[in-house]
Design a protein around this motif. Structure first.
Motif, PDB file in Angstrom:
ATOM      1  N   ARG A  13       1.191  -1.641  11.390  1.00  0.00           N
ATOM      2  CA  ARG A  13       2.047  -0.463  11.742  1.00  0.00           C
ATOM      3  C   ARG A  13       1.508   0.136  12.969  1.00  0.00           C
ATOM      4  O   ARG A  13       2.371   0.401  14.022  1.00  0.00           O
ATOM      5  N   CYS A  53       9.461   8.648   6.727  1.00  0.00           N
ATOM      6  CA  CYS A  53       8.961   8.511   5.451  1.00  0.00           C
ATOM      7  C   CYS A  53       7.302   8.888   5.175  1.00  0.00           C
ATOM      8  O   CYS A  53       6.409   7.997   5.857  1.00  0.00           O
ATOM      9  N   TRP A  55       5.331   7.981   2.967  1.00  0.00           N
ATOM     10  CA  TRP A  55       4.597   6.794   2.366  1.00  0.00           C
ATOM     11  C   TRP A  55       4.534   5.821   3.455  1.00  0.00           C
ATOM     12  O   TRP A  55       3.274   5.211   3.640  1.00  0.00           O
ATOM     13  N   GLY A  56       5.481   5.352   4.407  1.00  0.00           N
ATOM     14  CA  GLY A  56       5.464   4.316   5.362  1.00  0.00           C
ATOM     15  C   GLY A  56       4.544   4.979   6.471  1.00  0.00           C
ATOM     16  O   GLY A  56       4.083   3.854   7.009  1.00  0.00           O
ATOM     17  N   GLY A  60       2.328   1.982   3.631  1.00  0.00           N
ATOM     18  CA  GLY A  60       3.614   2.093   2.665  1.00  0.00           C
ATOM     19  C   GLY A  60       3.739   0.335   2.389  1.00  0.00           C
ATOM     20  O   GLY A  60       3.115  -0.323   2.336  1.00  0.00           O
ATOM     21  N   CYS A  61       5.240   0.409   2.541  1.00  0.00           N
ATOM     22  CA  CYS A  61       5.918  -0.970   1.820  1.00  0.00           C
ATOM     23  C   CYS A  61       5.831  -2.014   2.558  1.00  0.00           C
ATOM     24  O   CYS A  61       5.941  -2.095   3.956  1.00  0.00           O
ATOM     25  N   MET A  63       7.609  -4.757   3.275  1.00  0.00           N
ATOM     26  CA  MET A  63       8.674  -5.337   3.873  1.00  0.00           C
ATOM     27  C   MET A  63       9.469  -4.399   4.806  1.00  0.00           C
ATOM     28  O   MET A  63      10.491  -4.776   5.395  1.00  0.00           O
ATOM     29  N   CYS A  64       8.940  -3.103   4.685  1.00  0.00           N
ATOM     30  CA  CYS A  64       9.864  -2.129   5.496  1.00  0.00           C
ATOM     31  C   CYS A  64       9.496  -1.691   6.988  1.00  0.00           C
ATOM     32  O   CYS A  64       8.503  -1.516   7.330  1.00  0.00           O
ATOM     33  N   VAL A  67      10.641   2.524   9.043  1.00  0.00           N
ATOM     34  CA  VAL A  67       9.825   3.415   9.437  1.00  0.00           C
ATOM     35  C   VAL A  67       9.956   3.532  10.797  1.00  0.00           C
ATOM     36  O   VAL A  67       9.549   4.508  11.404  1.00  0.00           O
ATOM     37  N   SER A 106      15.562   7.197   6.388  1.00  0.00           N
ATOM     38  CA  SER A 106      14.636   6.040   6.124  1.00  0.00           C
ATOM     39  C   SER A 106      13.191   6.620   5.613  1.00  0.00           C
ATOM     40  O   SER A 106      12.181   6.752   6.062  1.00  0.00           O
ATOM     41  N   GLY A 107      13.711   7.413   4.428  1.00  0.00           N
ATOM     42  CA  GLY A 107      12.389   8.154   3.623  1.00  0.00           C
ATOM     43  C   GLY A 107      13.156   8.625   2.413  1.00  0.00           C
ATOM     44  O   GLY A 107      13.799   7.943   1.897  1.00  0.00           O
ATOM     45  N   ARG A 141      12.706   9.070  -2.686  1.00  0.00           N
ATOM     46  CA  ARG A 141      11.753   8.385  -3.514  1.00  0.00           C
ATOM     47  C   ARG A 141      11.743   9.342  -4.777  1.00  0.00           C
ATOM     48  O   ARG A 141      12.162  10.421  -4.799  1.00  0.00           O
ATOM     49  N   LYS A 182       4.407   0.082  -3.155  1.00  0.00           N
ATOM     50  CA  LYS A 182       5.543   1.105  -3.066  1.00  0.00           C
ATOM     51  C   LYS A 182       4.905   2.279  -3.605  1.00  0.00           C
ATOM     52  O   LYS A 182       5.425   3.358  -3.066  1.00  0.00           O
TER      53      LYS A 182
HETATM   54  S1  SF4 Z   1      10.830   1.075   1.982  1.00  0.00           S
HETATM   55 FE1  SF4 Z   1      11.109   3.337   1.588  1.00  0.00          FE
HETATM   56  S2  SF4 Z   1       9.230   4.182   0.560  1.00  0.00           S
HETATM   57 FE2  SF4 Z   1       8.717   2.254   1.386  1.00  0.00          FE
HETATM   58  S3  SF4 Z   1       7.880   2.526   3.557  1.00  0.00           S
HETATM   59 FE3  SF4 Z   1       9.920   2.205   3.665  1.00  0.00          FE
HETATM   60  S4  SF4 Z   1      11.123   4.076   3.712  1.00  0.00           S
HETATM   61 FE4  SF4 Z   1       9.166   4.453   2.794  1.00  0.00          FE
END
Ligand code: SF4
Ligand code: ZN
Length: 350
Positions: A13, A53, A55-56, A60-61, A63-64, A67, A106-107, A141, A182
């Motif tokens: 990131r 987000c 978390w992101g 964070g995730c 595959m995401c 963010v 996106s969050g 979330r 997650k």
């Molecule tokens: S998938 Fe959802 S919770 Fe995970 S980083 Fe992306 S926006 Fe945040």
């Protein structure tokens, strides 16, 4: 040095450049159709540009890439209302008489640092007061779902249906932790769904077919099991097919030839079996990027038609539509289901 999955995601990131956008522009919005608990409706989906987000932002995730849709700064409440107005202007042009609105940030819509409680109410009130809008969905979330927030949301909805949607991804805590990173448990989701239910808010769960480290067969089994587990808690289950988004851990694996997005035949089989087993559950999937090299796919000949067939099923909920397309590559997919456990990735399940 061994890095945690979260540190690895965060390093990826931190190397990304994020383009800034005027704060009063939504990150994106588009129109489509959906099956709203039995009724086919037009849908406006809006992705608000918020501070993003939490978390992101700290990793964070895996595959995401969403963010990177977030703002480089902190749009004000008025900026965000302007974002909504800009999207609603397009409804005028399209002359939609009846539609539902899906809100993504996106969050988390319910996270106060992204959307203040006051702004949350302003947005929902605006949508509730608009006679053309039949229902509202907001993604969050689960840790932000409380009785207090539910009651506040409903206080401005004038009885219009509200639905919370969660990226649960799987009901298997180990896969959610070790493959997706997650940062919440199935228990957390169940708790949120129960709070929503006792307040009269609907629940939609997004699952993710084939996150990293799972073979095609394990991924299918995981989703079929997850649908069984989630059915008592959600009216609607939507299955996302893991695609390769820019600036993600999944992209790194894919570049190293350690990840292949799922086959479309896999989701066809899942939808068929799950719908027969759970006829009252609304099951859907939007195969985003189908046929592209970063997207879920079969062969070049059938990917587009199979993706259309999946979309048609999602709207009609009729399993017969899933018989409409066939192709020789199904044999290859069946072979891959047999061999993938030995040749692909590093399975995390026994
Ligand atoms: S998938 Fe959802 S919770 Fe995970 S980083 Fe992306 S926006 Fe945040
Ligand atoms: Zn094919």
């Amino acid at each position: 040095m061994i890095m945690s999955l979260n540190q690895t995601v965060l390093e990826i990131r931190n190397r990304q450049r994020i383009k800034s956008k005027p704060y009063d522009e939504p990150a994106a919005f588009w129109f489509g159709k959906d099956n709203l608990r039995g009724e086919v409706v037009d849908v406006m989906t809006i992705i608000f540009q918020t501070s993003g987000c939490y978390w992101g932002k700290q990793g964070g995730c895996t595959m995401c890439g969403y963010v990177y849709d977030s703002s480089t700064g902190e749009p004000s409440d008025d900026d965000i209302i302007m974002q909504l107005d800009k999207a609603l202007e397009q409804v005028e042009r399209r002359k939609l008489e009846k539609f539902m609105v899906k809100i993504f940030t996106s969050g988390s819509f319910l996270h106060e640092r992204e959307i203040s409680p006051d702004l949350r109410k302003r947005i929902l009130k605006k949508l509730a007061d608009d006679d053309r809008i039949v229902a509202v969905l907001a993604e969050t979330r689960p840790e932000f779902v409380t009785d207090e927030a539910a009651k506040e949301c409903l206080s401005v909805m004038n009885g219009k249906p509200l639905e919370y949607a969660y990226g649960l991804e799987t009901t298997n805590d180990r896969i959610r932790r070790e493959s997706i990173n997650k940062g919440f448990t199935f228990e957390k989701f169940k708790n949120a769904a129960e709070i929503a239910k006792r307040n009269g808010i609907f629940t939609k769960a997004y699952l993710m077919l084939k996150p990293p480290f799972l073979s095609e067969k394990e991924a299918m089994e995981d989703i079929l099991k997850s649908i069984d587990d989630v059915a008592p808690y959600a009216e609607t289950v939507s299955i996302n097919l893991c695609n390769v988004q820019n600036g993600t851990f999944v992209e790194k694996l894919w570049e190293n030839k350690e990840f292949r997005p799922p086959w479309l035949w896999s989701i066809v089989k899942i939808l068929k079996e799950a719908k027969i087993k759970h006829p009252d559950l609304y099951l859907m999937s939007d195969p985003v990027g189908a046929g592209a090299k970063r997207g879920p796919r079969n062969c070049k000949i059938c990917s587009r038609d199979v993706a259309d067939m999946i979309r048609e099923f999602s709207i009609t909920q009729d399993v017969k539509t899933l018989e409409n397309v066939d192709c020789d590559c199904k044999l290859l997919w069946e072979k891959e289901l047999l061999l993938d456990d030995f040749t692909f990735g590093a399975p995390i399940l026994d």
